[in-house]
Design a protein around this motif. Structure first.
Motif, PDB file in Angstrom:
ATOM      1  N   GLU A  93      10.750 -32.971  54.067  1.00  0.00           N
ATOM      2  CA  GLU A  93      11.546 -33.927  53.300  1.00  0.00           C
ATOM      3  C   GLU A  93      12.980 -33.457  53.107  1.00  0.00           C
ATOM      4  N   CYS A  94      13.173 -32.161  52.977  1.00  0.00           N
ATOM      5  CA  CYS A  94      14.530 -31.634  52.723  1.00  0.00           C
ATOM      6  C   CYS A  94      15.484 -31.955  53.864  1.00  0.00           C
ATOM      7  N   SER A  95      14.996 -31.888  55.089  1.00  0.00           N
ATOM      8  CA  SER A  95      15.875 -32.123  56.231  1.00  0.00           C
ATOM      9  C   SER A  95      15.540 -33.411  56.984  1.00  0.00           C
ATOM     10  N   ASP A  96      14.586 -34.202  56.472  1.00  0.00           N
ATOM     11  CA  ASP A  96      14.176 -35.463  57.095  1.00  0.00           C
ATOM     12  C   ASP A  96      13.744 -35.252  58.549  1.00  0.00           C
ATOM     13  N   LEU A  97      12.973 -34.185  58.759  1.00  0.00           N
ATOM     14  CA  LEU A  97      12.483 -33.884  60.111  1.00  0.00           C
ATOM     15  C   LEU A  97      10.975 -34.019  60.186  1.00  0.00           C
ATOM     16  N   LEU A  98      10.508 -34.610  61.275  1.00  0.00           N
ATOM     17  CA  LEU A  98       9.096 -34.516  61.610  1.00  0.00           C
ATOM     18  C   LEU A  98       8.911 -33.156  62.279  1.00  0.00           C
ATOM     19  N   VAL A  99       7.983 -32.373  61.781  1.00  0.00           N
ATOM     20  CA  VAL A  99       7.721 -31.049  62.321  1.00  0.00           C
ATOM     21  C   VAL A  99       6.638 -31.215  63.380  1.00  0.00           C
ATOM     22  N   PRO A 113       6.164 -23.973  71.048  1.00  0.00           N
ATOM     23  CA  PRO A 113       7.174 -23.914  69.997  1.00  0.00           C
ATOM     24  C   PRO A 113       7.021 -25.061  68.995  1.00  0.00           C
ATOM     25  N   VAL A 114       7.541 -24.812  67.796  1.00  0.00           N
ATOM     26  CA  VAL A 114       7.588 -25.836  66.753  1.00  0.00           C
ATOM     27  C   VAL A 114       9.032 -26.311  66.667  1.00  0.00           C
ATOM     28  N   VAL A 115       9.192 -27.622  66.719  1.00  0.00           N
ATOM     29  CA  VAL A 115      10.521 -28.227  66.685  1.00  0.00           C
ATOM     30  C   VAL A 115      10.567 -29.309  65.611  1.00  0.00           C
ATOM     31  N   ALA A 137      16.831 -33.545  73.662  1.00  0.00           N
ATOM     32  CA  ALA A 137      18.250 -33.410  73.319  1.00  0.00           C
ATOM     33  C   ALA A 137      18.484 -33.436  71.810  1.00  0.00           C
ATOM     34  N   HIS A 138      17.538 -33.977  71.060  1.00  0.00           N
ATOM     35  CA  HIS A 138      17.701 -34.089  69.613  1.00  0.00           C
ATOM     36  C   HIS A 138      16.704 -33.236  68.828  1.00  0.00           C
ATOM     37  N   CYS A 139      15.982 -32.373  69.514  1.00  0.00           N
ATOM     38  CA  CYS A 139      15.047 -31.468  68.836  1.00  0.00           C
ATOM     39  C   CYS A 139      15.799 -30.304  68.210  1.00  0.00           C
ATOM     40  N   GLU A 140      15.371 -29.938  67.025  1.00  0.00           N
ATOM     41  CA  GLU A 140      15.905 -28.745  66.367  1.00  0.00           C
ATOM     42  C   GLU A 140      14.833 -27.665  66.425  1.00  0.00           C
ATOM     43  N   PRO A 141      15.139 -26.505  67.006  1.00  0.00           N
ATOM     44  CA  PRO A 141      14.135 -25.438  67.032  1.00  0.00           C
ATOM     45  C   PRO A 141      13.812 -24.991  65.607  1.00  0.00           C
ATOM     46  N   ILE A 142      12.532 -24.847  65.329  1.00  0.00           N
ATOM     47  CA  ILE A 142      12.102 -24.386  64.010  1.00  0.00           C
ATOM     48  C   ILE A 142      11.464 -23.010  64.119  1.00  0.00           C
ATOM     49  N   SER A 143      10.583 -22.848  65.097  1.00  0.00           N
ATOM     50  CA  SER A 143       9.876 -21.579  65.241  1.00  0.00           C
ATOM     51  C   SER A 143       9.400 -21.436  66.687  1.00  0.00           C
ATOM     52  N   TYR A 149       5.333 -20.021  62.904  1.00  0.00           N
ATOM     53  CA  TYR A 149       5.671 -21.042  61.913  1.00  0.00           C
ATOM     54  C   TYR A 149       4.837 -20.861  60.645  1.00  0.00           C
ATOM     55  N   LEU A 150       3.529 -20.681  60.813  1.00  0.00           N
ATOM     56  CA  LEU A 150       2.665 -20.505  59.640  1.00  0.00           C
ATOM     57  C   LEU A 150       3.031 -19.238  58.882  1.00  0.00           C
ATOM     58  N   MET A 151       3.262 -18.162  59.617  1.00  0.00           N
ATOM     59  CA  MET A 151       3.622 -16.905  58.963  1.00  0.00           C
ATOM     60  C   MET A 151       4.930 -17.061  58.181  1.00  0.00           C
ATOM     61  N   GLU A 152       5.932 -17.705  58.791  1.00  0.00           N
ATOM     62  CA  GLU A 152       7.208 -17.935  58.095  1.00  0.00           C
ATOM     63  C   GLU A 152       7.033 -18.827  56.874  1.00  0.00           C
ATOM     64  N   THR A 153       6.282 -19.901  57.016  1.00  0.00           N
ATOM     65  CA  THR A 153       6.101 -20.849  55.928  1.00  0.00           C
ATOM     66  C   THR A 153       5.432 -20.187  54.730  1.00  0.00           C
ATOM     67  N   PHE A 154       4.388 -19.419  54.991  1.00  0.00           N
ATOM     68  CA  PHE A 154       3.681 -18.795  53.879  1.00  0.00           C
ATOM     69  C   PHE A 154       4.462 -17.637  53.279  1.00  0.00           C
TER      70      PHE A 154
END
Length: 159
Positions: A93-99, A113-115, A137-143, A149-154
């Motif tokens: 919700e903070c960045s209005d991105l579908l993960v 990868p998670v985008v 072209a419009h994907c933002e790399p997340i992890s 991704y799970l390790m970072e999130t937790f």
């Protein structure tokens, strides 16, 4: 991963982890229903525990309650993304991105990868204008991986 999730989660959240009753057949049916294959680690994640991680992670990890283990996933699912090999599983919700997991980039048993894909951008396009190239072209790399991704999130939640 199970022991780490369980130990950290129970320390901060009174809603306990419950062993999942989701079977391989349930996962197969959900894949068929959504029209996309789940990577091995994502399948394990969906079938290990019922949980309410969504509240603690601000929906970065969807809830999987016993009465609807796929409801969190289904609430953010976008068929147009699945047709282009992106598996949306959460909404930031903070960045209005579908993960999303980029399942086209899978190799063997490794998770991809998670985008993030902007929901406003996605909704601004007619479906006929959406292709893998326009999405990439419009994907933002997340992890780099779902595991990472799970390790970072937790760890962001001090779990």
């Amino acid at each position: 991963y199970q022991a780490v999730w369980a130990a950290g989660y129970l320390q901060f959240n009174p809603w306990p982890l419950l062993p999942s009753t989701v079977t391989e057949a349930d996962l197969d049916r959900e894949e068929q229903k959504l029209g996309i294959s789940f990577p091995p680690l994502f399948r394990a994640f969906l079938s290990t525990y019922f949980h309410r991680f969504g509240t603690d992670t601000h929906a970065l990890v969807p809830d999987q309650p016993p009465d609807g283990p796929f409801s969190g996933l289904e609430s953010v699912f976008q068929p147009v993304l699945a047709r282009h090999s992106y598996l949306p599983f959460a909404y930031d919700e903070c960045s209005d991105l579908l993960v999303c997991l980029d399942v086209q980039s899978l190799t063997g048993d490794a998770d991809g990868p998670v985008v993030g894909i902007g929901l406003e951008y996605l909704e601004s396009l007619p479906e006929s204008a959406i292709s893998r190239d326009t999405l990439e072209a419009h994907c933002e790399p997340i992890s780099p991986t779902f595991q990472h991704y799970l390790m970072e999130t937790f760890s962001l939640q001090n779990l």
